[in-house]
Write a protein that holds these residues in place. Structure first.
Motif, short mmCIF file in Angstrom:
data_model
loop_
_atom_site.label_atom_id
_atom_site.label_comp_id
_atom_site.label_asym_id
_atom_site.label_seq_id
_atom_site.Cartn_x
_atom_site.Cartn_y
_atom_site.Cartn_z
N HIS A 159 30.27 45.32 44.06
CA HIS A 159 31.39 46.18 43.70
C HIS A 159 30.96 47.64 43.67
N PHE A 160 29.78 47.90 43.12
CA PHE A 160 29.26 49.27 43.06
C PHE A 160 29.13 49.83 44.48
N ALA A 161 28.53 49.07 45.38
CA ALA A 161 28.32 49.55 46.75
C ALA A 161 29.64 49.78 47.46
N ALA A 162 30.62 48.93 47.24
CA ALA A 162 31.92 49.09 47.89
C ALA A 162 32.64 50.34 47.39
N LEU A 163 32.55 50.59 46.09
CA LEU A 163 33.26 51.72 45.50
C LEU A 163 32.59 53.05 45.83
N THR A 164 31.27 53.08 45.84
CA THR A 164 30.54 54.33 46.05
C THR A 164 30.11 54.54 47.49
N ARG A 182 27.62 53.36 48.80
CA ARG A 182 26.16 53.44 48.80
C ARG A 182 25.62 52.30 47.93
N ASP A 183 24.56 51.62 48.37
CA ASP A 183 23.96 50.52 47.61
C ASP A 183 22.83 51.08 46.74
N ARG A 184 23.20 51.79 45.66
CA ARG A 184 22.20 52.48 44.85
C ARG A 184 22.21 52.07 43.38
#
Length: 352
Positions: free
Chosen positions: A153-158, A160-162
């Motif tokens: 979810h973080f990677a999809a929203l931003t 970036r996979d960070r």
């Protein structure tokens, strides 16, 4: 009137009317408010591309000569504190960590505005490498923008996979004493199911969590009132796992309404900028990365301090320009009203 190229729109700036303003040094406006909280944007650059803030390709770059230098930022912060009554300073972006001279800026402000709390809003990407130095320079605490602890979810929203870097940054910042550490999460439809997990993670890590209603400040212009997750819907979701008791705001100018979680002492805050506006108690003034004063997130009227500063204006002349900008502040943003028109600048270009 003059125009200033700020990378996103071309905005009109100029001297503001001082008619009717009382002869006081503070940043008062026509509606009885006094600005004590300064937000300083340091850059338009960011290491993430959050969908509610940045376009996928990032914001158009600001020409280096149009950015305030470290020395200019320090001088304006000093003026705000010693001439205008500012009591707290927070550095924003874009992403403040994109400034290589961030430690220099913090150290200068800590020296010239001694005793005033200096905080920073950051996405925490790379913070693990700089948190200790920032604390030594004089930074007192941080707010971390984190919308999900689920990596996908973080990677999809931003875009970036960070997430691992963000979590590492939070841990190192806590160890460096940058506390209380607050986490800010923007309410989005796709991350709403993970809100309970984010709150549980914050409780486990000793972080204070505040959810923020999504505002029409996205660069892609996709915001729609009917698609927004509001405070009431969030509370219903959180209530499926936690017992919440409303306790209100810590002080009138605080943007977050607080709820005790499972009897306390931990709390969760909600900044309902759209559905529960707090404009009548707003105490903020904003300085953009290009050196213009912006009295409200949603007003495109800006007053240029950089030009005056570089033309040799003294501290009191700069302070008087700033007073004029704030005297003409709007009564409120009207986001939830029919006919609302969003500002030209996105959040990333304004600074939070």
């Amino acid at each position: 009137m003059t125009t200033v190229d700020v990378g996103i729109p071309v905005l009109r700036t100029g001297r503001s009317s001082m008619e009717g303003r009382p002869d006081v040094s503070d940043l008062v406006d026509r509606f009885g408010r006094t600005a004590r909280d300064l937000r300083v944007s340091l850059t338009e650059k960011c290491s993430l591309r959050c969908r509610y803030c940045m376009p996928e390709e990032g914001l158009p770059p600001i020409a280096p000569e149009n950015l305030l230098t470290a020395a200019e930022i320090v001088r304006l912060v000093e003026i705000s504190v010693h001439h205008l009554g500012v009591r707290e300073v927070r550095f924003t972006g874009g992403e403040p960590l994109m400034r290589r001279d961030l430690e220099e800026i913090i150290a200068g402000c800590a020296e010239r505005a001694h005793g005033v709390p200096l905080s920073m809003t950051t996405n925490a990407v790379g913070l693990e490498h700089r948190a200790a130095a920032l604390a030594r320079a004089g930074l007192t605490r941080i707010n971390v923008s984190l919308d999900s602890v689920h990596r996908a979810h973080f990677a999809a929203l931003t875009r970036r996979d960070r997430l691992p870097s963000v979590l590492a940054g939070i841990r190192v910042a806590q160890h460096a004493g940058l506390a209380p550490l607050k986490v800010n999460a923007v309410l989005m439809r796709e991350t709403l199911p993970g809100a309970v997990d984010l709150l549980q993670w914050c409780l486990d890590q000793g972080c204070a969590l505040r959810f923020i209603e999504q505002m029409p400040l996205d660069a892609d212009r996709q915001w729609a009132r009917e698609n927004m997750v509001d405070a009431a819907e969030l509370l219903a979701v959180l209530g499926t796992r936690f017992d919440l008791k409303e306790i209100g705001r810590e002080e009138p100018s605080a943007p977050a309404e607080e709820w005790l979680v499972d009897g306390g002492p931990a709390t969760v805050g909600i900044i309902a900028s759209v559905t529960r506006s707090f404009c009548e108690d707003c105490d903020r003034t904003r300085l953009t990365a290009e050196g213009t004063v912006r009295s409200c997130l949603f007003s495109d009227h800006e007053v240029d301090l950089r030009g005056a500063l570089r033309s040799g204006a003294d501290d009191e002349e700069l302070a008087q320009l700033w007073r004029g900008a704030m005297w003409n502040k709007w009564a409120g943003h009207g986001v939830d009203a029919a006919g609302f028109v969003p500002p030209e600048r996105s959040m990333g270009a304004i600074g939070g």
